[in-house]
Design a protein around this motif. Structure first.
Motif, PDB file in Angstrom:
ATOM      1  N   HIS A  75       0.851  -1.121   0.044  1.00  0.00           N
ATOM      2  CA  HIS A  75       0.092  -0.168   0.090  1.00  0.00           C
ATOM      3  C   HIS A  75       1.039   1.363   0.075  1.00  0.00           C
ATOM      4  O   HIS A  75       1.546   1.420   0.953  1.00  0.00           O
TER       5      HIS A  75
ATOM      6  N   HIS B 191     -11.845   6.658  -2.685  1.00  0.00           N
ATOM      7  CA  HIS B 191     -11.679   6.781  -1.177  1.00  0.00           C
ATOM      8  C   HIS B 191     -12.927   7.470  -0.374  1.00  0.00           C
ATOM      9  O   HIS B 191     -13.630   8.190  -0.849  1.00  0.00           O
TER      10      HIS B 191
ATOM     11  N   GLU C 175      -8.516   2.172  -2.511  1.00  0.00           N
ATOM     12  CA  GLU C 175      -8.939   1.804  -1.276  1.00  0.00           C
ATOM     13  C   GLU C 175     -10.365   2.421  -1.065  1.00  0.00           C
ATOM     14  O   GLU C 175     -10.781   3.523  -1.486  1.00  0.00           O
TER      15      GLU C 175
ATOM     16  N   HIS D 249     -10.171   1.206   3.919  1.00  0.00           N
ATOM     17  CA  HIS D 249      -9.509   1.978   4.647  1.00  0.00           C
ATOM     18  C   HIS D 249     -10.643   2.031   5.750  1.00  0.00           C
ATOM     19  O   HIS D 249     -11.734   2.442   5.490  1.00  0.00           O
TER      20      HIS D 249
ATOM     21  N   HIS E 156      -6.218  -2.257   5.505  1.00  0.00           N
ATOM     22  CA  HIS E 156      -5.072  -1.527   5.380  1.00  0.00           C
ATOM     23  C   HIS E 156      -4.816  -0.808   6.428  1.00  0.00           C
ATOM     24  O   HIS E 156      -5.800  -0.082   7.020  1.00  0.00           O
TER      25      HIS E 156
ATOM     26  N   ASP F  18       1.966   2.914   3.478  1.00  0.00           N
ATOM     27  CA  ASP F  18       1.154   4.209   3.086  1.00  0.00           C
ATOM     28  C   ASP F  18       1.680   5.444   2.756  1.00  0.00           C
ATOM     29  O   ASP F  18       1.172   6.642   3.205  1.00  0.00           O
TER      30      ASP F  18
HETATM   31 ZN   LIG Z   1      -6.056   4.567   3.811  1.00  0.00          ZN
END
Ligand SMILES: [Zn+2]
Ligand SMILES: [Zn+2]
Length: 255
Positions: free
Chosen positions: A6, A63, A92, A128, A153, A203
């Motif tokens: 990620h 997202h 995500e 997420h 994640h 991330d």
């Molecule tokens: Zn995230």
């Protein structure tokens, strides 16, 4: 051999030195990189990275922070992109109650629609979740997301939540915060999570691990995440790297 599952290396924070960052990442022993495309702006540049580098893959999704901007056309676009050879997941996606830039009802709707889309195109999902444990779990259950599974994640919950996620066919993605002294619960999760359910991530450019906390994160630091988890589990780094890389290759169906 590490799999960075990620990252956002297409972010503007890397515009000055992207090539060098990617070079440092492969030099650190990272063999696979999954870059995340999560809205109208980031999806094309993420796909471009995946088309440029053989070891790059991409996800496509919307997202939760951007849920309010997601149209029916966007969802059709995602479905089209899902058949791209380098697109290996939908994400995500999920819920974010911390920033709250999109109303909860709209976040739920876009989350559900994308779970259904992922089931149609048979791709795993990248979740997420920020401050929304209960609703994320409820929606995953109601939408039968275990049929496709995926990864939670940047997991930040406790062992109870971890076990719930695993029972729903999700893997646990752990990143930089596991290196922080003030995250004992996350260290405990990293120690006991079944090895076949563990994935590594950064991330980037957010959440840099110790000793770079507060600075720009980059994907080469996934090695620091791996080192800390290997230390916690009292196992060789090579073994942890090998197992987590196999886990990611299996989940994202990479040969
Ligand atoms: Zn995230
Ligand atoms: Zn992300």
């Amino acid at each position: 051999m590490l799999f960075e599952t990620h990252t956002h290396l297409n972010a503007e924070q890397f515009d000055e030195d992207r090539e060098e960052v990617i070079k440092r990442t492969t030099d650190a022993g990272v063999s696979y990189i999954l870059n995340i495309g999560y809205n109208r702006e980031t999806i094309p540049s993420s796909i471009q990275l995946a088309e440029t580098y053989p070891f790059f893959y991409t996800s496509v999704g919307w997202h939760p922070q951007d849920a309010i901007s997601c149209t029916e056309e966007d969802l059709v676009w995602l479905r089209t992109l899902a058949s791209h050879a380098k697109v290996v997941a939908i994400g995500e996606i999920g819920l974010d109650y911390y920033w709250d830039t999109s109303p909860k009802g709209i976040q739920h709707d876009i989350f559900r629609k994308q779970i259904r889309l992922a089931k149609e195109v048979n791709l795993p999902i990248i979740i997420h979740n920020r401050d929304a444990d209960e609703d994320v779990i409820r929606i995953l259950k109601e939408e039968n997301a275990e049929e496709i599974g995926g990864v939670m994640h940047c997991f930040s919950g406790d062992i109870v939540l971890m076990e719930q996620c695993i029972s729903l066919n999700f893997s646990i993605g752990i990143g930089g915060p596991v290196t922080f002294k003030n995250r004992p619960v996350l260290k405990e999760v990293a120690k006991v999570v079944p090895l076949d359910r563990l994935l590594l991530e950064t991330d980037s450019p957010y959440l840099a691990p110790h000793p770079f906390r507060g600075k720009r994160n980059e994907s080469s630091y996934v090695r620091l995440v791996a080192e800390e988890i290997a230390r916690l589990r009292e196992m060789p780094l090579e073994e942890l790297a090998h197992i987590t890389t196999q886990n990611a290759k299996k989940l994202f169906e990479i040969k």
